[in-house]
Write an enzyme that holds these catalytic residues in place. Structure first.
Site, PDB file in Angstrom:
ATOM      1  N   HIS A  12      77.665  73.553  30.365  1.00  0.00           N
ATOM      2  CA  HIS A  12      76.804  73.757  29.189  1.00  0.00           C
ATOM      3  C   HIS A  12      77.385  72.941  28.036  1.00  0.00           C
ATOM      4  CE1 HIS A  12      74.402  76.925  26.660  1.00  0.00           C
ATOM      5  NE2 HIS A  12      74.428  75.749  26.063  1.00  0.00           N
ATOM      6  N   HIS A  14      76.190  69.948  25.204  1.00  0.00           N
ATOM      7  CA  HIS A  14      75.156  69.124  24.575  1.00  0.00           C
ATOM      8  C   HIS A  14      75.768  67.801  24.126  1.00  0.00           C
ATOM      9  CE1 HIS A  14      72.073  72.354  24.197  1.00  0.00           C
ATOM     10  NE2 HIS A  14      73.141  73.121  24.273  1.00  0.00           N
ATOM     11  N   ASP A  16      74.624  65.539  21.996  1.00  0.00           N
ATOM     12  CA  ASP A  16      74.591  65.258  20.549  1.00  0.00           C
ATOM     13  C   ASP A  16      75.571  66.129  19.774  1.00  0.00           C
ATOM     14  OD1 ASP A  16      73.094  67.502  21.079  1.00  0.00           O
ATOM     15  OD2 ASP A  16      71.379  66.947  19.844  1.00  0.00           O
ATOM     16  N   GLY A 166      66.985  75.152  21.272  1.00  0.00           N
ATOM     17  CA  GLY A 166      66.428  75.215  19.922  1.00  0.00           C
ATOM     18  C   GLY A 166      66.428  76.629  19.363  1.00  0.00           C
ATOM     19  N   HIS A 193      68.140  78.572  27.595  1.00  0.00           N
ATOM     20  CA  HIS A 193      68.956  79.211  26.556  1.00  0.00           C
ATOM     21  C   HIS A 193      68.286  80.543  26.222  1.00  0.00           C
ATOM     22  CE1 HIS A 193      70.795  75.289  25.702  1.00  0.00           C
ATOM     23  NE2 HIS A 193      71.637  75.882  24.875  1.00  0.00           N
ATOM     24  N   GLU A 196      70.972  84.552  22.891  1.00  0.00           N
ATOM     25  CA  GLU A 196      71.950  83.989  21.954  1.00  0.00           C
ATOM     26  C   GLU A 196      71.542  84.436  20.546  1.00  0.00           C
ATOM     27  OE1 GLU A 196      71.667  79.744  21.545  1.00  0.00           O
ATOM     28  OE2 GLU A 196      73.633  79.530  20.629  1.00  0.00           O
ATOM     29  N   ASP A 273      79.552  74.274  24.993  1.00  0.00           N
ATOM     30  CA  ASP A 273      78.306  74.134  24.231  1.00  0.00           C
ATOM     31  C   ASP A 273      78.294  72.822  23.440  1.00  0.00           C
ATOM     32  OD1 ASP A 273      75.757  74.899  23.651  1.00  0.00           O
ATOM     33  OD2 ASP A 273      76.271  76.471  22.225  1.00  0.00           O
TER      34      ASP A 273
END
Ligand SMILES: [Zn+2]
Length: 338
Positions: A12, A14, A16, A166, A193, A196, A273
């Site tokens: 997991h 990302h 960016d 998102g 996701h 959370e 993450d």
């Protein structure tokens, strides 16, 4: 102990949210983009602020990295550099994710963005797979459907699955059922996701759609029925504790329900993450949990084996990962084999 392991896996992660300051400077130079010269100021722009209040504020920290990732060359270089960094940190395998629709500010198509990231991954020193994120939003249904179709087209060519990322508290998971129906129709496996920023009902809505894994999922623990369902259906969770502290799911690491998850028989994997935004990595996350909850070697080993099993790697790679985990963590307890 975990930080020095050489058998780590991140499922997991990302792209960016994981741009190091060094990579940000390389990408900026490639594109003639001005960045602050002051290292502390650049760090502040790439890291979540200490006073971050929730997931929405956390997501605002992606503005700068996204602005640097609007060309194919930049995406390719970012993916290659991130995986190289992971190899140096003792990772054997990683699953990167990104939202191709977020890289069109200068006209790049979703498909060009995917091809660029895949090219960077192929140049990296460790094996990896790509997960394509659809985005929660009000006016991007067509872009999300395009992402699903591209996931189908590139599946088995580096792309492993679809994701939904998102603002979970603003756009509820159940709203995206038609998107995942399309994924099922096209034979695209997916992760979601959930649990959370939103509660156990979000995890239940995700489970109804048939995911291979849930991203985070920690708030499922607020509802014993959803927790029991996760355990019964053996759907792995890719948890990211430091990210949860940043987005104020929990105030203290001690409140992260790791023991409750393990006691309930959930399939837990530990991940970063966003390495830059949250200032962490897979080894540090395992180390923090080990220190906070007194994890035993066999528990760390099980968390890593869960990651190997829950990954989208093919069976032969999974076997290599399991063997490496057992080799390294059996050495620490010579009386025990794996
Ligand atoms: Zn995430």
């Amino acid at each position: 102990m975990a930080q020095t392991l050489h058998c780590l896996i991140d499922l997991h992660l990302h792209l960016d949210g994981s741009l190091s300051a060094e990579t940000a400077r390389v990408l900026a130079a490639m594109q003639g983009i001005e960045l602050p010269r002051d290292a502390a100021e650049l760090d502040r722009m790439l890291h979540c602020p200490a006073g971050c209040r929730d997931l929405n504020e956390y997501l605002a920290c992606f503005t700068l990295p996204l602005s640097l990732l609007q060309t194919g060359d930049a995406l390719r270089e970012a993916a290659r550099r991130l995986l190289t960094e992971l190899a140096d940190k003792g990772l054997l395998y990683a699953e990167l994710r990104f939202a191709p629709q977020s890289h069109g500010q200068k006209g790049m198509s979703q498909e060009q963005a995917i091809q660029a990231v895949l090219a960077g991954m192929q140049e990296a020193p460790i094996p990896s797979r790509l997960i394509l994120c659809a985005m929660r939003g009000a006016d991007n249904e067509a872009a999300n459907r395009e992402t699903v179709q591209l996931a189908a087209r590139y599946r088995g060519r580096g792309v492993a699955a679809l994701d939904l990322a998102g603002a979970e508290a603003i756009f509820p998971t159940g709203q995206f059922a038609p998107l995942f129906a399309l994924a099922r129709e096209l034979g695209v496996p997916f992760v979601v996701h959930a649990g959370e920023a939103d509660g156990p009902e979000s995890v239940a809505a995700a489970l109804d759609m048939g995911p291979r894994r849930i991203g985070h999922g920690v708030r499922a623990l607020e509802d014993p029925a959803v927790t029991a369902r996760l355990a019964r259906e053996r759907v792995p969770l890719t948890v990211c504790p430091t990210s949860n502290l940043d987005t104020r799911v929990f105030d203290r690491l001690e409140d992260f329900p790791l023991r409750a998850m393990l006691d309930a028989g959930l399939v837990v994997t530990v991940n970063s993450d966003n390495m830059a935004v949250s200032g962490t990595d897979a080894g540090q996350e395992l180390q923090r949990l080990t220190d906070c909850f007194g994890l035993r070697t066999e528990e760390v080993r099980q968390l890593l084996l869960n990651a190997a099993d829950a990954s989208f790697a093919d069976e032969s790679l999974k076997q290599q990962l399991r063997a490496a985990i057992c080799r390294e963590l059996a050495q620490e307890r010579t009386e025990e084999s794996c």
